[in-house]
Design a protein around this motif. Structure first.
Motif, PDB file in Angstrom:
ATOM      1  N   VAL A 144       0.846  -1.185   0.000  1.00 59.75           N
ATOM      2  CA  VAL A 144       0.000   0.000   0.000  1.00 59.75           C
ATOM      3  C   VAL A 144       0.888   1.244   0.000  1.00 59.75           C
ATOM      4  CG1 VAL A 144      -0.175   0.030   2.530  1.00 59.75           C
ATOM      5  CG2 VAL A 144      -1.915   1.198   1.158  1.00 59.75           C
ATOM      6  N   SER A 145       0.540   2.220  -0.805  1.00 62.85           N
ATOM      7  CA  SER A 145       1.267   3.482  -0.865  1.00 62.85           C
ATOM      8  C   SER A 145       0.260   4.603  -1.062  1.00 62.85           C
ATOM      9  CB  SER A 145       2.305   3.468  -1.998  1.00 62.85           C
ATOM     10  OG  SER A 145       1.702   3.123  -3.228  1.00 62.85           O
ATOM     11  N   PHE A 146       0.730   5.851  -0.869  1.00 64.55           N
ATOM     12  CA  PHE A 146      -0.191   6.985  -0.824  1.00 64.55           C
ATOM     13  C   PHE A 146       0.307   8.114  -1.727  1.00 64.55           C
ATOM     14  CE2 PHE A 146      -0.001   4.687   3.144  1.00 64.55           C
ATOM     15  CZ  PHE A 146      -1.326   4.413   3.418  1.00 64.55           C
ATOM     16  N   SER A 147      -0.623   8.751  -2.419  1.00 62.18           N
ATOM     17  CA  SER A 147      -0.267   9.875  -3.272  1.00 62.18           C
ATOM     18  C   SER A 147       0.237  11.035  -2.424  1.00 62.18           C
ATOM     19  CB  SER A 147      -1.470  10.314  -4.105  1.00 62.18           C
ATOM     20  OG  SER A 147      -2.489  10.839  -3.266  1.00 62.18           O
ATOM     21  N   THR A 148       0.896  11.990  -3.070  1.00 56.58           N
ATOM     22  CA  THR A 148       1.474  13.125  -2.341  1.00 56.58           C
ATOM     23  C   THR A 148       0.416  13.925  -1.599  1.00 56.58           C
ATOM     24  OG1 THR A 148       1.356  14.406  -4.385  1.00 56.58           O
ATOM     25  CG2 THR A 148       3.455  13.396  -3.854  1.00 56.58           C
ATOM     26  N   ASP A 149      -0.812  13.944  -2.108  1.00 55.81           N
ATOM     27  CA  ASP A 149      -1.872  14.687  -1.418  1.00 55.81           C
ATOM     28  C   ASP A 149      -2.086  14.193   0.000  1.00 55.81           C
ATOM     29  OD1 ASP A 149      -2.864  13.937  -4.445  1.00 55.81           O
ATOM     30  OD2 ASP A 149      -3.019  16.068  -4.000  1.00 55.81           O
TER      31      ASP A 149
ATOM     32  N   GLY B  66       7.152  25.147 -10.996  1.00 53.83           N
ATOM     33  CA  GLY B  66       6.065  24.260 -10.608  1.00 53.83           C
ATOM     34  C   GLY B  66       6.237  23.838  -9.161  1.00 53.83           C
ATOM     35  N   LEU B  67       5.396  22.918  -8.749  1.00 45.34           N
ATOM     36  CA  LEU B  67       5.494  22.352  -7.407  1.00 45.34           C
ATOM     37  C   LEU B  67       5.773  20.859  -7.534  1.00 45.34           C
ATOM     38  CD1 LEU B  67       2.550  24.135  -5.567  1.00 45.34           C
ATOM     39  CD2 LEU B  67       4.986  24.564  -5.284  1.00 45.34           C
ATOM     40  N   PRO B  68       6.480  20.277  -6.587  1.00 44.43           N
ATOM     41  CA  PRO B  68       6.859  18.853  -6.705  1.00 44.43           C
ATOM     42  C   PRO B  68       5.638  17.940  -6.773  1.00 44.43           C
ATOM     43  CG  PRO B  68       8.052  19.951  -4.926  1.00 44.43           C
ATOM     44  CD  PRO B  68       6.988  20.896  -5.363  1.00 44.43           C
ATOM     45  N   ASP B  69       5.742  16.894  -7.585  1.00 42.33           N
ATOM     46  CA  ASP B  69       4.731  15.850  -7.575  1.00 42.33           C
ATOM     47  C   ASP B  69       5.363  14.576  -7.010  1.00 42.33           C
ATOM     48  OD1 ASP B  69       6.300  14.741  -9.596  1.00 42.33           O
ATOM     49  OD2 ASP B  69       5.037  15.530 -11.192  1.00 42.33           O
ATOM     50  N   GLY B  70       4.603  13.501  -7.001  1.00 39.91           N
ATOM     51  CA  GLY B  70       5.122  12.272  -6.414  1.00 39.91           C
ATOM     52  C   GLY B  70       6.369  11.754  -7.083  1.00 39.91           C
ATOM     53  N   GLY B  71       6.511  12.027  -8.392  1.00 43.06           N
ATOM     54  CA  GLY B  71       7.687  11.555  -9.105  1.00 43.06           C
ATOM     55  C   GLY B  71       8.960  12.231  -8.668  1.00 43.06           C
ATOM     56  N   SER B  72       8.844  13.386  -8.028  1.00 44.66           N
ATOM     57  CA  SER B  72      10.020  14.124  -7.573  1.00 44.66           C
ATOM     58  C   SER B  72      10.476  13.708  -6.175  1.00 44.66           C
ATOM     59  CB  SER B  72       9.725  15.634  -7.572  1.00 44.66           C
ATOM     60  OG  SER B  72       9.349  16.073  -8.852  1.00 44.66           O
ATOM     61  N   GLU B  73       9.646  12.947  -5.492  1.00 39.98           N
ATOM     62  CA  GLU B  73      10.007  12.544  -4.144  1.00 39.98           C
ATOM     63  C   GLU B  73      11.119  11.490  -4.189  1.00 39.98           C
ATOM     64  OE1 GLU B  73       8.896  14.008  -1.497  1.00 39.98           O
ATOM     65  OE2 GLU B  73       7.480  15.270  -2.597  1.00 39.98           O
ATOM     66  N   SER B  74      11.710  11.245  -3.045  1.00 39.85           N
ATOM     67  CA  SER B  74      12.839  10.317  -2.978  1.00 39.85           C
ATOM     68  C   SER B  74      12.394   8.901  -3.330  1.00 39.85           C
ATOM     69  CB  SER B  74      13.454  10.336  -1.577  1.00 39.85           C
ATOM     70  OG  SER B  74      12.490   9.954  -0.613  1.00 39.85           O
ATOM     71  N   GLU B  75      13.276   8.180  -4.010  1.00 43.57           N
ATOM     72  CA  GLU B  75      12.966   6.809  -4.407  1.00 43.57           C
ATOM     73  C   GLU B  75      12.739   5.945  -3.159  1.00 43.57           C
ATOM     74  OE1 GLU B  75      16.245   5.698  -6.906  1.00 43.57           O
ATOM     75  OE2 GLU B  75      15.026   5.989  -8.696  1.00 43.57           O
ATOM     76  N   GLY B  76      11.707   5.131  -3.227  1.00 47.89           N
ATOM     77  CA  GLY B  76      11.374   4.289  -2.092  1.00 47.89           C
ATOM     78  C   GLY B  76      10.351   4.904  -1.169  1.00 47.89           C
ATOM     79  N   SER B  77      10.114   6.222  -1.305  1.00 50.22           N
ATOM     80  CA  SER B  77       9.105   6.864  -0.462  1.00 50.22           C
ATOM     81  C   SER B  77       7.713   6.429  -0.912  1.00 50.22           C
ATOM     82  CB  SER B  77       9.226   8.381  -0.547  1.00 50.22           C
ATOM     83  OG  SER B  77       8.908   8.837  -1.848  1.00 50.22           O
ATOM     84  N   SER B  78       6.748   6.576  -0.035  1.00 51.53           N
ATOM     85  CA  SER B  78       5.383   6.175  -0.341  1.00 51.53           C
ATOM     86  C   SER B  78       4.839   6.961  -1.526  1.00 51.53           C
ATOM     87  CB  SER B  78       4.495   6.385   0.881  1.00 51.53           C
ATOM     88  OG  SER B  78       3.165   6.003   0.616  1.00 51.53           O
ATOM     89  N   ALA B  79       5.104   8.266  -1.548  1.00 51.19           N
ATOM     90  CA  ALA B  79       4.591   9.107  -2.630  1.00 51.19           C
ATOM     91  C   ALA B  79       5.186   8.703  -3.971  1.00 51.19           C
ATOM     92  CB  ALA B  79       4.888  10.573  -2.343  1.00 51.19           C
ATOM     93  N   HIS B  80       6.488   8.428  -3.999  1.00 51.80           N
ATOM     94  CA  HIS B  80       7.137   8.039  -5.254  1.00 51.80           C
ATOM     95  C   HIS B  80       6.628   6.677  -5.718  1.00 51.80           C
ATOM     96  CE1 HIS B  80      10.394   6.445  -7.845  1.00 51.80           C
ATOM     97  NE2 HIS B  80      10.433   7.702  -8.267  1.00 51.80           N
ATOM     98  N   THR B  81       6.443   5.744  -4.784  1.00 55.39           N
ATOM     99  CA  THR B  81       5.926   4.426  -5.133  1.00 55.39           C
ATOM    100  C   THR B  81       4.520   4.535  -5.714  1.00 55.39           C
ATOM    101  OG1 THR B  81       7.243   3.396  -3.382  1.00 55.39           O
ATOM    102  CG2 THR B  81       5.391   2.134  -4.255  1.00 55.39           C
ATOM    103  N   ALA B  82       3.663   5.322  -5.055  1.00 53.82           N
ATOM    104  CA  ALA B  82       2.290   5.486  -5.542  1.00 53.82           C
ATOM    105  C   ALA B  82       2.287   6.119  -6.925  1.00 53.82           C
ATOM    106  CB  ALA B  82       1.492   6.339  -4.560  1.00 53.82           C
TER     107      ALA B  82
END
Length: 859
Positions: free
Chosen positions: A276-281, A517-533
């Motif tokens: 289970v993973s979660f979007s940046t929101d 722009g503002l960061p989206d999930g793809g900009s988060e660190s690899e392995g983080s929940s946001a990046h995984t989602a």
């Protein structure tokens, strides 16, 4: 000011414990305020008066269920195979239980939604078949009616022929009436049959009209369904499911605790074999304020301090004072988080600045005091003089930074103004601590501040009969410069200028293509929940699933259900015509049928250039025309919201205020520098050099975060737009810091020139007097800011890199190379000031030269 600081320094040195206890008390008060007032931080940003903001306000009034924040919980079977029935049941159960969490409005069951979509498609197919069957039955009925009508017409013809024969026979009236009576009865039967056929024909006609109406609705429904075919909540392979969570509170008002509750709920109800993973929101929370990178940065600063100051005790003082200042500034800022909405990066900016300037400002005073001790000066008097001279420069330099940060409020953007205010508070605390707590610590240390060898040197200097003219440091010069000191050659100055400008211009080239722009999930660190989602959603549903747009349509008053359906089809068709739109689905209509909402899936993610262009194109569309059942025409005006649209609005708002902010900051600082340096050219050179270093910084940041250069090294694995408020923040902070270094170098040059040194020699003397401490201060700032590059948050990482590179370029390329070379080439003209202007501007003795003349050092 210099005299006041001298008295403060002397008092602090003699009453050290009073000053230390006072600052400990202030630290305790700040801690108490934090404990009582801290109410959490927001991970969202907003700019008032934007197009997306207006759309959200309209939704709050007419469709409140769609005005709240929303996010996605991504379930994915770890082995890549389809989710089992048991796993699906568990996902449904956990999702249903989440509806009772704080501020949760609804949680969408993806499997039920998929079944509903399938049922709708089946209903459309069934309806099509039923209408086809109805048309066939109507055709058969019409044939039967036509046959019955033909029979009736034949009977009518026979009846009329018989009547004509009887009437032609010339029978008496009574006999004719008797003969016609049966015919009249047959006519009545024929008339009744005709009436029945007419009724059946009308029924058949009405049935056909109903079929046509239903067929039109069905066709419209099928058209809408065709636009929405690209929208899914369960992947085609069945391995990934999206659970949409909507909240009752708007994005900016949603408490962090509510998002944390969602994460805790789904993670604590783990499903075997399903990740289970979660979007940046949902998952984007408050970044870590201090981490390993920051500790390493402070450690590097400590090494530099030891190298410059020569002892561990001396090196510890700037770090201790900086940490105290950071604690006070950060807790004082966070104490007001319950009063005003505060972005998560606000206290981090204060920590960055508090650490960097806190160490530097204390270093400036301590370095001056140490030099004076080495000349054999009395400890208390040396502390007072260092505080009145170097401390005066610290106050002035800090004021410049504070002015630049407070000027962020002219942007009219609340979260940006609050960031500037928080940063200004941290700098102000750092200045106050530098000129009060630092002298107190120096007073306690006495001559132990020096190492053994240094103490021996100081004692020898104190015992010497001959007392040479004191060396004035941190911006002043020797009254009798060393014979070995010579100005640079003209060729050297020209080459230095050309090379420095060329290097900065080359570095600035990438800034020509900067995107905000503002960061989206793809900009988060690899392995983080946001990046995984983000990655799983991209792979299973397409890039656009991460950048969904919300489009609204304002409909005319008085529309019935059929008219609304037609309007929805017209709007969806107009939206679907764009090549960058993958799917469009109507999601809601207000109770008064005046507002319709649509979900639009773009071809690419929220920070892509195509999505940016799509939002702009949709906003430029004219009102969509459609035809009502009555035959009249109507129009629907469109509005665009959603995270991608909000990011664009924020970026544009910040981009619009950048020129105004730059003009205000540079204008105010130019006036201040004219008063300090009593020159027009020196401020122009300083400002021009800053602009070059600023755009070089923009270029370097763009190359790293947007182009992906050195991405592996710096942890940037998914290049994208530059943080929207970074350019404005860099202007405010870097300009203030640049003027700090300009102050400590150029005031020494001016003092040498005023004391009679030739202009070009004065440049060399002032540069030599200030280069050591400015070099150390710049290295410390680069180390402290650079420590934040290790942050997992791309926002903090980009701010740390931007500030570190900005200081590096400005301090070492502009202040240490370009400015001295230009001032050498300009010569005495650098200090020219019109007489009328010289008379009206106040004489600002930044380095406390007058104070130094009044207070001769005692040995």
């Amino acid at each position: 000011m210099a005299e006041l600081l001298h008295r403060l320094g002397t008092f602090a040195a003699r009453r050290a414990w009073v000053m230390i206890v006072a600052w400990v008390a202030i630290l305790g008060i700040a801690g108490g305020g934090f404990a009582l007032g801290f109410k959490g931080l927001s991970s969202s940003f907003d700019v008032p008066g934007t197009a997306s903001g207006e759309v959200l306000e309209e939704l709050e009034d007419s469709l409140p269920d769609f005005a709240g924040a929303s996010g996605t919980v991504v379930f994915h079977r770890e082995d890549g195979s389809a989710l089992t029935d048991d796993q699906r049941a568990e996902i449904v159960r956990v999702s249903e239980d989440a509806k009772g969490l704080p501020d949760v409005a609804d949680v969408i069951d993806p499997f039920a939604a998929e079944r509903q979509l399938a049922d709708q498609r089946a209903e459309l197919e069934d309806g099509t078949q039923q209408i086809a069957a109805g048309r066939e039955q109507a055709a058969q009925g019409q044939q039967q009616l036509d046959a019955a009508l033909a029979q009736l017409e034949a009977g009518q013809a026979q009846l009329e022929a018989g009547r004509a024969q009887l009437e032609a026979a010339g029978l008496p009236a009574e006999m004719l009436a008797a003969q016609l009576a049966p015919l009249d009865a047959q006519q009545a039967q024929l008339d009744a049959g005709r009436a029945e056929l007419d009724a059946q024909q009308q029924q058949l006609t009405d049935g056909l009209a109903t079929l046509d109406e239903n067929a039109a609705k069905l066709e419209t429904g099928a058209e809408l369904a065709s636009y929405a075919e690209g929208i899914r909540l369960v992947s085609e392979d069945g391995a990934t499911a999206l659970v949409n969570v909507s909240f009752t509170e708007p994005r900016l008002d949603l408490p962090q605790e509510s998002k944390d509750a969602i994460i805790e709920h789904f993670e604590s109800n783990a499903i075997d074999g399903v990740g289970v993973s979660f979007s940046t929101d949902i998952s984007q929370g408050v970044p870590e304020i201090l981490g390993v990178g920051e500790v390493i940065g402070v450690a590097i600063a400590a090494i530099v301090l030891v190298a410059v100051l020569g002892s561990l005790l001396a090196a510890s003082f700037p770090i201790v004072t900086a940490l105290v200042g950071v604690g006070i500034g950060a807790m004082a800022t966070l104490a007001f988080s319950g009063v005003t909405q505060m972005a998560s990066v606000t206290p981090i900016l204060g920590v960055m600045l508090g650490l960097a300037v806190g160490i530097d400002y204390s270093l400036f005073i301590l370095y001056r005091h140490r030099k004076q001790l080495l000349q054999g000066a009395d400890v208390v008097e040396s502390i007072g003089l260092a505080n009145g001279t170097a401390g005066n420069a610290v106050v002035f330099a800090g004021a410049t930074v504070i002015v630049a940060l407070l000027a962020l409020n002219v942007s009219g953007i609340p979260f940006l103004g609050l960031m500037g205010t928080a940063g200004a508070v941290s700098v102000a605390v750092a200045v106050l601590i530098a000129v009060s707590l630092t002298p107190a610590l120096l007073g306690l240390a006495g001559r132990k501040l020096l190492g053994r060898r240094a103490r021996a040197t100081a004692e020898a200097a104190a015992a010497a009969a001959a007392n040479p003219a004191p060396e004035v440091l941190d911006g002043t010069v020797k009254t009798q410069p060393s014979r070995a000191l010579k100005p640079m050659s003209n060729l050297h100055a020209v080459l230095t200028t050309v090379v420095a400008v060329a290097v900065l211009l080359v570095l600035a080239i990438p800034s020509l293509s900067i995107r905000l722009g503002l960061p989206d999930g793809g900009s988060e660190s690899e392995g983080s929940s946001a990046h995984t989602a983000y990655t799983l959603t991209n792979e299973a549903f397409g890039e656009g699933a991460n950048g969904t747009l919300l489009v609204t349509a304002d409909l005319p008053d008085g529309l019935d259900e059929s008219d609304v359906l037609g309007a929805q089809a017209a709007v969806a068709g107009a939206l679907a015509e764009n090549a960058d739109v993958v799917a469009v689905a109507p999601v809601a209509v207000s109770d008064d049928n005046r507002l319709a909402a649509f979900q639009v899936i773009p071809a690419e993610g929220p920070n892509s250039e195509s999505t940016d262009a799509l939002v702009r194109e949709l906003r430029e569309l004219p009102p969509v025309a459609f035809t009502l059942d009555s035959g009249a025409s109507g129009e629907a005006a469109l509005g665009v919201a959603g995270q991608a649209a909000i990011n664009i609005d924020i970026s544009e708002g910040l981009n619009d205020v950048l020129p105004l902010y730059l003009a205000v900051v540079v204008g105010l600082s130019f006036i201040i520098m004219v008063m300090v340096f009593r020159s027009l050219l020196v401020p122009l050179i300083a400002t021009g050099g800053f602009v070059l270093s600023l755009f070089a910084t923009y270029g370097a940041v763009t190359a790293v975060f947007q182009w992906g250069w050195f991405g592996e090294l710096l942890g940037v694995h998914n290049p994208g737009p530059i943080l929207s408020f970074l350019p404005v923040i860099l202007v405010g902070i870097l300009f203030g810091l640049a003027m700090d270094y300009q102050l400590f170098l150029a005031t020494g040059m001016r003092e040498a020139f005023v004391h009679g040194a030739p202009a070009r020699l004065a440049v060399a003397q002032g540069f030599r007097a200030g280069r050591t401490v400015v070099t150390a201060a710049a290295i410390i700032m680069v180390a402290v800011f650079g420590g934040f590059i290790a942050s997992d948050s791309v926002m903090i990482k980009s701010m740390g890199l931007g500030l570190a590179l900005g200081v590096l370029f400005d301090a070492f390329v502009v202040r240490m190379l370009l400015v001295p070379a230009l001032m050498h080439l300009v010569g005495g003209g650098a200090w020219w000031l019109p007489k009328w202007l010289d008379r009206i501007i106040p004489n600002v003795d930044v380095e406390g030269a007058a104070l130094e003349r009044r207070h001769a050092l005692q040995h």
